[in-house]
Design a protein around this motif. Structure first.
Motif, PDB file in Angstrom:
ATOM      1  N   PHE A 202       0.823  -1.203   0.000  1.00  0.00           N
ATOM      2  CA  PHE A 202       0.000   0.000   0.000  1.00  0.00           C
ATOM      3  C   PHE A 202       0.862   1.259   0.000  1.00  0.00           C
ATOM      4  O   PHE A 202       2.023   1.233   0.448  1.00  0.00           O
ATOM      5  CB  PHE A 202      -0.932   0.011   1.223  1.00  0.00           C
ATOM      6  CG  PHE A 202      -0.211  -0.113   2.538  1.00  0.00           C
ATOM      7  CD1 PHE A 202       0.114   1.008   3.298  1.00  0.00           C
ATOM      8  CD2 PHE A 202       0.156  -1.360   3.039  1.00  0.00           C
ATOM      9  CE1 PHE A 202       0.774   0.892   4.509  1.00  0.00           C
ATOM     10  CE2 PHE A 202       0.828  -1.494   4.253  1.00  0.00           C
ATOM     11  CZ  PHE A 202       1.135  -0.357   4.987  1.00  0.00           C
ATOM     12  N   PRO A 203       0.325   2.381  -0.484  1.00  0.00           N
ATOM     13  CA  PRO A 203       1.038   3.653  -0.414  1.00  0.00           C
ATOM     14  C   PRO A 203       0.868   4.255   0.974  1.00  0.00           C
ATOM     15  O   PRO A 203       0.104   3.724   1.798  1.00  0.00           O
ATOM     16  CB  PRO A 203       0.321   4.506  -1.469  1.00  0.00           C
ATOM     17  CG  PRO A 203      -1.083   3.978  -1.447  1.00  0.00           C
ATOM     18  CD  PRO A 203      -0.961   2.496  -1.179  1.00  0.00           C
ATOM     19  N   PRO A 204       1.566   5.351   1.285  1.00  0.00           N
ATOM     20  CA  PRO A 204       1.306   6.029   2.565  1.00  0.00           C
ATOM     21  C   PRO A 204      -0.181   6.344   2.705  1.00  0.00           C
ATOM     22  O   PRO A 204      -0.855   6.670   1.716  1.00  0.00           O
ATOM     23  CB  PRO A 204       2.138   7.314   2.447  1.00  0.00           C
ATOM     24  CG  PRO A 204       3.244   6.946   1.520  1.00  0.00           C
ATOM     25  CD  PRO A 204       2.639   6.000   0.518  1.00  0.00           C
ATOM     26  N   VAL A 205      -0.696   6.220   3.933  1.00  0.00           N
ATOM     27  CA  VAL A 205      -2.128   6.423   4.156  1.00  0.00           C
ATOM     28  C   VAL A 205      -2.533   7.824   3.704  1.00  0.00           C
ATOM     29  O   VAL A 205      -1.959   8.823   4.137  1.00  0.00           O
ATOM     30  CB  VAL A 205      -2.488   6.216   5.641  1.00  0.00           C
ATOM     31  CG1 VAL A 205      -3.957   6.549   5.881  1.00  0.00           C
ATOM     32  CG2 VAL A 205      -2.192   4.786   6.055  1.00  0.00           C
ATOM     33  N   ASN A 206      -3.510   7.862   2.809  1.00  0.00           N
ATOM     34  CA  ASN A 206      -3.971   9.125   2.246  1.00  0.00           C
ATOM     35  C   ASN A 206      -4.958   9.783   3.197  1.00  0.00           C
ATOM     36  O   ASN A 206      -5.980   9.197   3.559  1.00  0.00           O
ATOM     37  CB  ASN A 206      -4.646   8.858   0.886  1.00  0.00           C
ATOM     38  CG  ASN A 206      -4.896  10.134   0.112  1.00  0.00           C
ATOM     39  OD1 ASN A 206      -5.249  11.162   0.679  1.00  0.00           O
ATOM     40  ND2 ASN A 206      -4.711  10.064  -1.190  1.00  0.00           N
ATOM     41  N   LEU A 207      -4.663  11.012   3.603  1.00  0.00           N
ATOM     42  CA  LEU A 207      -5.501  11.686   4.584  1.00  0.00           C
ATOM     43  C   LEU A 207      -6.870  12.053   4.018  1.00  0.00           C
ATOM     44  O   LEU A 207      -7.797  12.346   4.767  1.00  0.00           O
ATOM     45  CB  LEU A 207      -4.794  12.946   5.092  1.00  0.00           C
ATOM     46  CG  LEU A 207      -3.418  12.711   5.735  1.00  0.00           C
ATOM     47  CD1 LEU A 207      -2.839  14.017   6.254  1.00  0.00           C
ATOM     48  CD2 LEU A 207      -3.518  11.691   6.860  1.00  0.00           C
ATOM     49  N   THR A 208      -7.027  12.031   2.676  1.00  0.00           N
ATOM     50  CA  THR A 208      -8.330  12.327   2.072  1.00  0.00           C
ATOM     51  C   THR A 208      -9.263  11.132   2.133  1.00  0.00           C
ATOM     52  O   THR A 208     -10.459  11.255   1.894  1.00  0.00           O
ATOM     53  CB  THR A 208      -8.169  12.751   0.609  1.00  0.00           C
ATOM     54  OG1 THR A 208      -7.710  11.626  -0.159  1.00  0.00           O
ATOM     55  CG2 THR A 208      -7.178  13.903   0.474  1.00  0.00           C
ATOM     56  N   GLY A 209      -8.707   9.939   2.425  1.00  0.00           N
ATOM     57  CA  GLY A 209      -9.535   8.727   2.515  1.00  0.00           C
ATOM     58  C   GLY A 209      -9.544   7.899   1.263  1.00  0.00           C
ATOM     59  O   GLY A 209     -10.029   6.775   1.245  1.00  0.00           O
ATOM     60  N   SER A 210      -9.020   8.440   0.147  1.00  0.00           N
ATOM     61  CA  SER A 210      -9.012   7.709  -1.122  1.00  0.00           C
ATOM     62  C   SER A 210      -7.640   7.110  -1.364  1.00  0.00           C
ATOM     63  O   SER A 210      -6.650   7.833  -1.488  1.00  0.00           O
ATOM     64  CB  SER A 210      -9.389   8.650  -2.263  1.00  0.00           C
ATOM     65  OG  SER A 210      -9.309   7.980  -3.502  1.00  0.00           O
TER      66      SER A 210
END
Length: 276
Positions: A202-210
């Motif tokens: 996975f990529p770094p957790v996206n703060l936008t939720g997507s």
């Protein structure tokens, strides 16, 4: 049209086309010896050819529909042992599920510090509670983290200091200017739970939720990825390994962010340094 009818239409088209070709050749030979030549009416020829073409088109159209239908089923059928997630919330929930209850965890942490994403905070809380539990079956939790902000550094020393006494957790850092993982900027999270090996990519957790992420439950792949993680772990700068505090990781954090020296958790770890 069912499979039997489709095959019949195809055979009929081939048979009619072959028959027409044979008849045309025979008439061509006969016309070499007879006068006047035998002529077929245009209406008969056109009708015959049209019927043959219609049967062939029916066969091709039906086969194409069946192939497209099979392709659609294959594309929408999840691959065995593979799950795809499209939001950070569902990803983090699954991450909790495969981590809490695991016997070993090896994770490459490129995500932000605590306090920036509610579901990520919940992951940290539930996983830390599991690590601290006396009933936990966890034997080893290794984490290599990026160090890209002062907040991330502070969070790392806090995690290390709070979980040090369990003896189950080891933290390390890598300097992204000197050591770049092969999958960078993708994270990997490898767990062993209930005799299953799982790999989250996975990529770094996206703060936008997507965000998109992939969970693969395959022992062979997990062992390969674990070998890759072991190579990264060998070169990473350890903050602690189990209950043993290590100097290289603490020195790197101090070099990157000198203000961390006054931090309570950093000082606590410094006091616990083992002789190396």
């Amino acid at each position: 049209m069912d499979h039997g009818s489709t095959r019949l239409a195809g055979r009929l088209a081939i048979w009619l086309a072959s028959l027409f070709t044979a008849a045309a050749l025979i008439m061509g030979v006969i016309n070499l010896f007879v006068e006047p030549p035998i002529q077929l009416s245009a209406e008969l020829s056109f009708g015959y050819l049209l019927g043959t073409l219609a049967a062939f088109i029916t066969y091709v159209f039906d086969r194409t529909e069946k192939l497209m239908s099979q392709q659609e089923r294959l594309l929408h059928q999840p691959a065995r042992g593979v799950e795809v997630f499209h939001s950070s919330d569902e990803f983090l929930q699954k991450l909790i599920d495969i981590t809490v209850g695991a016997t070993s965890v090896s994770t490459l942490n490129l995500s932000p510090a605590r306090g920036e994403h509610p579901e990520l905070d919940r992951y940290f809380t539930e996983v830390h509670n599991y690590i601290k539990s006396k009933k936990a079956t966890l034997k080893s939790f290794r984490s290599i983290a990026s160090v890209d902000t002062p907040q991330k550094s502070l969070w790392l020393v806090q995690r290390s200091a709070e979980l040090l006494s369990t003896g189950r957790v080891s933290f390390a850092v890598f300097d992204q200017q000197e050591l770049r993982p092969l999958l960078h900027p993708l994270s990997i999270h490898i767990t062993a739970k209930n005799d299953n090996l799982n790999v989250f990519i996975f990529p770094p957790v996206n703060l936008t939720g997507s965000m998109s992420s992939i969970l693969i439950s395959d022992a062979a792949l997990a062992r390969v990825m674990l070998g890759y993680f072991d190579l990264l772990w060998h070169d990473a700068l350890k903050i602690n390994e189990g209950k043993n505090v290590r100097r290289p990781g603490l020195d790197r954090l101090l070099h990157l962010y000198p203000d961390i020296e006054s931090n309570f958790h950093y000082q606590s770890l410094r006091r616990g340094l083992t002789n190396e």
